[in-house]
Every structure is written in C-alpha cells, then in structure tokens.
Design a protein around this motif. Sequence first.
Motif, mmCIF file in Angstrom:
data_model
loop_
_atom_site.group_PDB
_atom_site.id
_atom_site.type_symbol
_atom_site.label_atom_id
_atom_site.label_comp_id
_atom_site.label_asym_id
_atom_site.label_seq_id
_atom_site.Cartn_x
_atom_site.Cartn_y
_atom_site.Cartn_z
ATOM 1 N N SER A 43 3.540 -12.985 -5.962
ATOM 2 C CA SER A 43 2.863 -12.700 -4.435
ATOM 3 C C SER A 43 3.132 -10.686 -4.795
ATOM 4 O O SER A 43 4.560 -10.546 -5.106
ATOM 5 C CB SER A 43 2.697 -12.489 -3.564
ATOM 6 O OG SER A 43 2.548 -13.733 -3.176
ATOM 7 N N VAL A 44 2.226 -10.046 -4.052
ATOM 8 C CA VAL A 44 2.951 -8.279 -3.927
ATOM 9 C C VAL A 44 2.234 -8.082 -2.666
ATOM 10 O O VAL A 44 1.667 -8.123 -2.000
ATOM 11 C CB VAL A 44 2.134 -6.989 -4.933
ATOM 12 C CG1 VAL A 44 2.857 -5.845 -4.906
ATOM 13 C CG2 VAL A 44 2.592 -7.924 -6.537
ATOM 14 N N ARG A 131 5.308 -5.100 6.798
ATOM 15 C CA ARG A 131 4.094 -4.805 4.937
ATOM 16 C C ARG A 131 4.865 -6.666 4.602
ATOM 17 O O ARG A 131 5.512 -7.122 3.912
ATOM 18 C CB ARG A 131 5.214 -4.260 4.041
ATOM 19 C CG ARG A 131 4.794 -2.736 4.294
ATOM 20 C CD ARG A 131 5.054 -1.968 3.063
ATOM 21 N NE ARG A 131 5.980 -1.844 2.985
ATOM 22 C CZ ARG A 131 6.863 -0.681 1.776
ATOM 23 N NH1 ARG A 131 5.925 0.149 2.206
ATOM 24 N NH2 ARG A 131 7.971 -0.848 1.512
ATOM 25 N N GLU A 135 0.239 -9.121 0.752
ATOM 26 C CA GLU A 135 -0.810 -8.739 1.504
ATOM 27 C C GLU A 135 -1.743 -7.686 0.053
ATOM 28 O O GLU A 135 -3.043 -6.653 0.664
ATOM 29 C CB GLU A 135 -0.782 -7.407 2.263
ATOM 30 C CG GLU A 135 0.371 -6.397 2.558
ATOM 31 C CD GLU A 135 0.769 -4.966 3.151
ATOM 32 O OE1 GLU A 135 0.647 -5.191 4.370
ATOM 33 O OE2 GLU A 135 0.201 -3.745 2.906
ATOM 34 N N ASP A 136 -0.531 -7.427 -0.814
ATOM 35 C CA ASP A 136 -1.168 -6.379 -2.178
ATOM 36 C C ASP A 136 -2.390 -7.454 -2.593
ATOM 37 O O ASP A 136 -2.973 -7.168 -3.292
ATOM 38 C CB ASP A 136 -0.746 -4.874 -3.050
ATOM 39 C CG ASP A 136 -1.421 -4.228 -3.765
ATOM 40 O OD1 ASP A 136 -2.138 -4.538 -4.251
ATOM 41 O OD2 ASP A 136 -0.315 -4.202 -4.712
ATOM 42 N N ILE A 137 -1.206 -7.973 -3.072
ATOM 43 C CA ILE A 137 -2.661 -8.951 -4.752
ATOM 44 C C ILE A 137 -0.978 -10.552 -4.357
ATOM 45 O O ILE A 137 -0.363 -10.783 -3.702
ATOM 46 C CB ILE A 137 -1.691 -8.951 -5.889
ATOM 47 C CG1 ILE A 137 -2.519 -7.563 -6.290
ATOM 48 C CG2 ILE A 137 -1.755 -9.668 -6.901
ATOM 49 C CD1 ILE A 137 -1.334 -6.953 -7.598
ATOM 50 N N LEU A 157 -0.382 -1.037 -12.467
ATOM 51 C CA LEU A 157 -0.520 -2.259 -10.885
ATOM 52 C C LEU A 157 -0.127 -3.686 -12.335
ATOM 53 O O LEU A 157 0.405 -4.659 -11.669
ATOM 54 C CB LEU A 157 -2.301 -2.201 -10.980
ATOM 55 C CG LEU A 157 -2.568 -3.808 -10.235
ATOM 56 C CD1 LEU A 157 -2.454 -3.190 -8.355
ATOM 57 C CD2 LEU A 157 -4.554 -3.866 -10.238
ATOM 58 N N SER A 160 3.260 -4.371 -11.803
ATOM 59 C CA SER A 160 3.600 -5.001 -10.219
ATOM 60 C C SER A 160 3.491 -6.480 -10.623
ATOM 61 O O SER A 160 3.775 -6.291 -9.668
ATOM 62 C CB SER A 160 2.852 -3.727 -8.881
ATOM 63 O OG SER A 160 1.756 -4.994 -9.261
#
Length: 401
Positions: A43-44, A131, A135-137, A157, A160
């Motif tokens: 997760s990111v 955050r 929520e990003d990935i 990315l 990340s």
Amino acid sequence: MLSASELLQELLKRARPLEKTETLPLSEAYNRVLAEGLTAYVSVPPLDNTAMDGYAVRSKDCREPDVRLKVTQRIAAGQVGKQLHRGEAARIFTGAPVPPGADAIVMQEDTSLDGEWVTVYKVPRPGDHIRRAGEDIQPGTSVLTPGTRMKAMHLGLAASVGRTQAKVFQQLRVAMFSTGDELAEPGKPLKPGQIYNSNRAMLHGLLTGLGVEIIDLGVVEDSREATVRVLQSAASKADVIVTTGGVSVGEEDHVKSAVEELGHIDIWKVAMKPGKPVVYGKIGETDFIGLPGNPVSAFITFCLFARPFLLKRIGAIQVLYRAYPVRAAFDWFKPGNRREFLRGLMVTGKDGAGEVRLYPNQSSGVLTSAVWADGLVDVEIGQTIIRGEWVRFIPFAELLN
Ligand code: AMP
Ligand code: MG
C-alpha cells in the motif's frame, strides 16, 4: 504523393516493435520502454499518517473549541506511536503514522502549547489531515502498463511500490548520417561554398530524446558509391537508419538510388511544407528513413513521421502527438496545395486568453524559427485563416518529450 496522414499511417504499419528485453536498475531505466506491466504488492502510503505538523487527537475529546489535552507522546516521521487515551494528544510531524486511538490531526497553527498541555482552538472533524493507508496505491493494483516510456514520474512511482528494477525493451540501434558536399563540421573554418552541418547535432538531439542507441556515421559525400558503402555498413549494425539530405530529384541526390541498389524504397514524397521528400525503405531487415536536407524540414519531418515510427519500434504504446485548438493571432491568405506546418509561438492575447503568433520567416532553411517557436500550426491544404479563428496547434512538448 502521399498526404501527411497517409504517410504516418503507412510508416506505422511498417514499424515492428522490438521484442528483446533486459532488466535494468531504475537508475538506468530513464527513457526506456517498459516491457511488462508493473503491479504493486504494497500500500502507498503503508499506514495512515499525518499530512501536517501538529497534534494527533481523539475527535470525541474536542467537541468544542479551546479544549486542553495532555501531550503524552511525540511521534516524528519514521517512528511509531502508542495508544492514545482519553484526554491525551500526541505531538506529531508530517509523515508520521497516526497513533492508535487518534482519529484526527489538529494543525500546529490551531493550537498553543503550555508545558505538557496543549489547547486546541478549532474543533477537528474525524479524519482531518490524515492521509489514509493505500489512498495512492492499493496492493494488487497495476500501476504501470507495458509500453510506458519511463520518465521521472514513472521511475518515482515504480520506486514508491518498492521496485528496484524494471524489465524494459532493449535499445533500438539507430544509425544516422548527413549528406552534402557543402557541409562543414562546426569547429572548422568555413571554406567558400560551405555551410555548417546543423542537422547532425539536431538529429543527435532528437534521437537522444527517444532513448535509442545512436550510431553516428558523420557526413557522407554526394556520390552514389560513398552512399552505398555507408548504407551497407549502417545496415549491418543498426535496426533503423535515419539520414538527412540527398533525397530530392537533383543529380547530386544519391540516397534514394543507393538504397534501391541495396534494398528497396516503399515511400517517397509527402504533400507537405516544409518537407516534400521523405523516404522510407528497407535494406535487409533494417528500416531506412531519409529526411530532407533543409534543417527545418528535417526537424519537422522527424518530429511528425520518424518519431512516431521510432516510438512504435521501441515498443511504446503512445506514439501519436496531440494537437490543440488555439486562436490565430495572424491572417493566412495563401491557400496552399500542400499541408503546411508553420512555426508558431503561444502568447497571451489582449483579453488574457492564449493565441498563437507566427514567425515572420517560414522558410525551410531558417532554423531560428524553430528555436523562437514553441509548436507548429497545422494548416490544411487550401485553408485560409483570419485572425481570431481557431487553428490546430501541435506544441513542441508533444513532439520532443
Ligand atoms: P538537399 O536535401 O540535400 O538537397 O539539401 C537541401 C538544402 O539543405 C541545401 O540548401 C543544403 O545545403 C541544406 N542542407 C542539407 N543538409 C544540411 C545539413 N546537414 N546542415 C545544414 N544544411 C543542410
Ligand atoms: Mg544535398
């Protein structure tokens, strides 16, 4: 004679994407084309964390302004906090994980600290400035697709999600040379009748932008024998040959016939200005692209035709440039019988909206026009333009990225 769109279609039909791949560390993968999709296994961001410097609180404890809470822990980025109890706050810094029990962050600016006690002026809502994990990935998401050209954000990315390397297509080998007995290399004095070779440096830059391996064969004199010799050697070591000059119909233009001697020509001439002679052929398995000699013609035909061809060859999915409607800040009363690509510059008009101006000298030898401009105005055959009308504009950003 082909139209510009037909030429592009014909070229793309003939461009076979590379197949061989290699795995490279991200630090060497810039500008290379991904040969496989990239899936995230993490997760990111990995945990709920704070977007602000301030205090982690339980929103239940702060239902009205000016509540006083006891500061019981300090969590910097990289540390992990402990359970937050009723009446407590945690001093917290951007990027640090939200401690268990806390459900909101209060910005430092909305508090004041007095010893161990913090006063919270503003009533926080649950979730404020947090955050969320993933929520990003989210794990299992495909983050990059095959055929992506690895630019800075793609490298970021990939990193990340914890990747250190990427499977990319091997570099396409592109041989290049200029033709013309009149050409002098920069750095040497100009003899009468000579002109400095601008295309060599320009083509080198254009190819560098595509991340291909460049085999620079310099300048070839205007003779059939010399051209055949260089083409033969180029074909033996390159996947694609790109040349400038020598493809018109003059007696000093030997490139076309030299290619025909070793292989075949499939296409030549396109109804556009600047540019007319653009040649595509093959020598054995090697593609041949001959561009016109005039520097602006060479630049534009490379950007509009050779570049999409090469992009497809290197395995990229997105090979076509985009054009945008913009308002003309000029009149164009010369309807042409070839599609014309004019050098234009986006400026801010009197009403604050963008509009495009033209460089006064649109001659195909005037490279200054391309340096001044930031894109091409695409004028159809027979089209006239009145100031204020919408025209198609192709930004150089689309052609050089
Ligand atoms: P060509 O296509 O060979 O007939 O060349 C057309 C025009 O472009 C001539 O005026 C050439 O001198 C000029 N030209 C060709 N190649 C170059 C080059 N590499 N650098 C600068 N000018 C060139
Ligand atoms: Mg020439």
